[in-house]
Write a protein that holds these residues in place. Sequence first.
Motif, PDB file in Angstrom:
ATOM      1  N   GLU A 199       0.834  -1.203   0.000  1.00 32.09           N
ATOM      2  CA  GLU A 199       0.000   0.000   0.000  1.00 32.09           C
ATOM      3  C   GLU A 199       0.873   1.259   0.000  1.00 32.09           C
ATOM      4  O   GLU A 199       0.535   2.249  -0.657  1.00 32.09           O
ATOM      5  CB  GLU A 199      -0.910  -0.002   1.222  1.00 32.09           C
ATOM      6  CG  GLU A 199      -1.888   1.167   1.251  1.00 32.09           C
ATOM      7  CD  GLU A 199      -2.852   1.116   2.420  1.00 32.09           C
ATOM      8  OE1 GLU A 199      -3.664   2.052   2.558  1.00 32.09           O
ATOM      9  OE2 GLU A 199      -2.796   0.140   3.198  1.00 32.09           O
ATOM     10  N   LEU A 200       2.005   1.210   0.693  1.00 39.74           N
ATOM     11  CA  LEU A 200       2.915   2.355   0.734  1.00 39.74           C
ATOM     12  C   LEU A 200       3.421   2.726  -0.660  1.00 39.74           C
ATOM     13  O   LEU A 200       3.670   3.895  -0.944  1.00 39.74           O
ATOM     14  CB  LEU A 200       4.105   2.054   1.640  1.00 39.74           C
ATOM     15  CG  LEU A 200       3.918   2.269   3.135  1.00 39.74           C
ATOM     16  CD1 LEU A 200       5.137   1.757   3.889  1.00 39.74           C
ATOM     17  CD2 LEU A 200       3.685   3.745   3.453  1.00 39.74           C
ATOM     18  N   VAL A 201       3.569   1.723  -1.525  1.00 38.18           N
ATOM     19  CA  VAL A 201       4.076   1.990  -2.880  1.00 38.18           C
ATOM     20  C   VAL A 201       2.945   2.054  -3.897  1.00 38.18           C
ATOM     21  O   VAL A 201       3.178   2.056  -5.109  1.00 38.18           O
ATOM     22  CB  VAL A 201       5.116   0.928  -3.299  1.00 38.18           C
ATOM     23  CG1 VAL A 201       6.285   0.930  -2.336  1.00 38.18           C
ATOM     24  CG2 VAL A 201       4.504  -0.463  -3.397  1.00 38.18           C
ATOM     25  N   GLY A 202       1.689   2.111  -3.416  1.00 36.14           N
ATOM     26  CA  GLY A 202       0.546   2.302  -4.297  1.00 36.14           C
ATOM     27  C   GLY A 202       0.111   1.072  -5.059  1.00 36.14           C
ATOM     28  O   GLY A 202      -0.470   1.177  -6.145  1.00 36.14           O
ATOM     29  N   LEU A 203       0.341  -0.122  -4.493  1.00 34.44           N
ATOM     30  CA  LEU A 203      -0.008  -1.359  -5.198  1.00 34.44           C
ATOM     31  C   LEU A 203      -0.996  -2.230  -4.423  1.00 34.44           C
ATOM     32  O   LEU A 203      -0.995  -3.446  -4.572  1.00 34.44           O
ATOM     33  CB  LEU A 203       1.260  -2.180  -5.492  1.00 34.44           C
ATOM     34  CG  LEU A 203       2.143  -1.694  -6.633  1.00 34.44           C
ATOM     35  CD1 LEU A 203       3.301  -2.671  -6.837  1.00 34.44           C
ATOM     36  CD2 LEU A 203       1.357  -1.554  -7.932  1.00 34.44           C
ATOM     37  N   GLU A 204      -1.846  -1.576  -3.642  1.00 33.43           N
ATOM     38  CA  GLU A 204      -2.829  -2.357  -2.882  1.00 33.43           C
ATOM     39  C   GLU A 204      -3.786  -3.117  -3.791  1.00 33.43           C
ATOM     40  O   GLU A 204      -4.396  -4.114  -3.373  1.00 33.43           O
ATOM     41  CB  GLU A 204      -3.607  -1.451  -1.922  1.00 33.43           C
ATOM     42  CG  GLU A 204      -4.353  -0.319  -2.585  1.00 33.43           C
ATOM     43  CD  GLU A 204      -3.520   0.936  -2.760  1.00 33.43           C
ATOM     44  OE1 GLU A 204      -4.119   1.991  -3.022  1.00 33.43           O
ATOM     45  OE2 GLU A 204      -2.286   0.854  -2.637  1.00 33.43           O
TER      46      GLU A 204
ATOM     47  N   LYS B 248       8.983   9.603  -1.076  1.00 31.38           N
ATOM     48  CA  LYS B 248       7.965   9.463  -0.031  1.00 31.38           C
ATOM     49  C   LYS B 248       8.506   8.667   1.158  1.00 31.38           C
ATOM     50  O   LYS B 248       8.297   9.049   2.323  1.00 31.38           O
ATOM     51  CB  LYS B 248       6.736   8.758  -0.610  1.00 31.38           C
ATOM     52  CG  LYS B 248       5.667   8.415   0.408  1.00 31.38           C
ATOM     53  CD  LYS B 248       4.518   7.653  -0.247  1.00 31.38           C
ATOM     54  CE  LYS B 248       3.470   7.243   0.782  1.00 31.38           C
ATOM     55  NZ  LYS B 248       2.357   6.474   0.155  1.00 31.38           N
ATOM     56  N   LEU B 249       9.216   7.588   0.882  1.00 29.11           N
ATOM     57  CA  LEU B 249       9.772   6.763   1.958  1.00 29.11           C
ATOM     58  C   LEU B 249      10.817   7.538   2.752  1.00 29.11           C
ATOM     59  O   LEU B 249      10.938   7.377   3.966  1.00 29.11           O
ATOM     60  CB  LEU B 249      10.388   5.491   1.375  1.00 29.11           C
ATOM     61  CG  LEU B 249       9.408   4.550   0.668  1.00 29.11           C
ATOM     62  CD1 LEU B 249      10.161   3.408   0.002  1.00 29.11           C
ATOM     63  CD2 LEU B 249       8.368   4.004   1.647  1.00 29.11           C
ATOM     64  N   ASN B 250      11.556   8.388   2.058  1.00 29.87           N
ATOM     65  CA  ASN B 250      12.559   9.218   2.715  1.00 29.87           C
ATOM     66  C   ASN B 250      11.908  10.295   3.572  1.00 29.87           C
ATOM     67  O   ASN B 250      12.270  10.490   4.747  1.00 29.87           O
ATOM     68  CB  ASN B 250      13.469   9.839   1.660  1.00 29.87           C
ATOM     69  CG  ASN B 250      14.427  10.876   2.219  1.00 29.87           C
ATOM     70  OD1 ASN B 250      14.247  12.076   2.010  1.00 29.87           O
ATOM     71  ND2 ASN B 250      15.440  10.433   2.931  1.00 29.87           N
TER      72      ASN B 250
END
Length: 238
Positions: free
Chosen positions: A129-134, A188-190
């Motif tokens: 979900e964090l990388v937009g692949l939910e 975004k992760l950074n």
Amino acid sequence: MSAETIISIENVSKTFFMGDVKVPVLHEINLQIKQGDFVVIVGPSGSGKSTLLNLIGGLDRPTTGKIWFDRPEQQVSSFTDPQLTAYRREHVGFVFQFYNLVPTLTATENVQIASELSQEGMDPAGALELVGLEHRVEHFPSQMSGGEQQRVAIARAIAKNPRLLLCDEPTGALDLSTGRSILGVLHKLNQELGKTVVLITHNSAISEMATRTVHIGSGTIASMTENEHPISPEEISW
């Protein structure tokens, strides 16, 4: 973000041996990486940037010099093989140019492999979900685009909840639009999770989003530049 030093590289050199032939790759590298940095290491093919990334990630050892993680607690360059394995498992996430996903496993299963390695692993669904692949959790790599596969690879890297995210040409196999989206995920992760990102590339345009750029050539650091005003990934063009 904290200004503590997470990686300290002191007078590091690396020489490979091919029979009786010595092949020097890195010479007297000195570099400090702080917690929360987004460092881009730029250099042409053969400049030594991949070797440097491998040394930081504990995939190889320097010939001379020292590498510290959370100095002075852990000297990575003197770790035993089991200690290096534990270091990579607990603290380092790797993102490669060509994804390296297991083709017979779904996105969730590919990420789960990594999350189960760490005591503080993330839920695979949450990482995706964090990388937009939910919406792709049950898809296999062959059912996804190159950009989506790279997002799975990033989710796999962060599923261990590492402090360091090491990226080897993560946009090298992607077009501009897809590459921007991948850089956006790393940004975004950074910014939101505080992950320290070290990215190597031959593409100098990517350095514009870095907090610091390291130019490497012929095995030495030619220059380092602090970037007080990094641009957003959407603004990058190459």
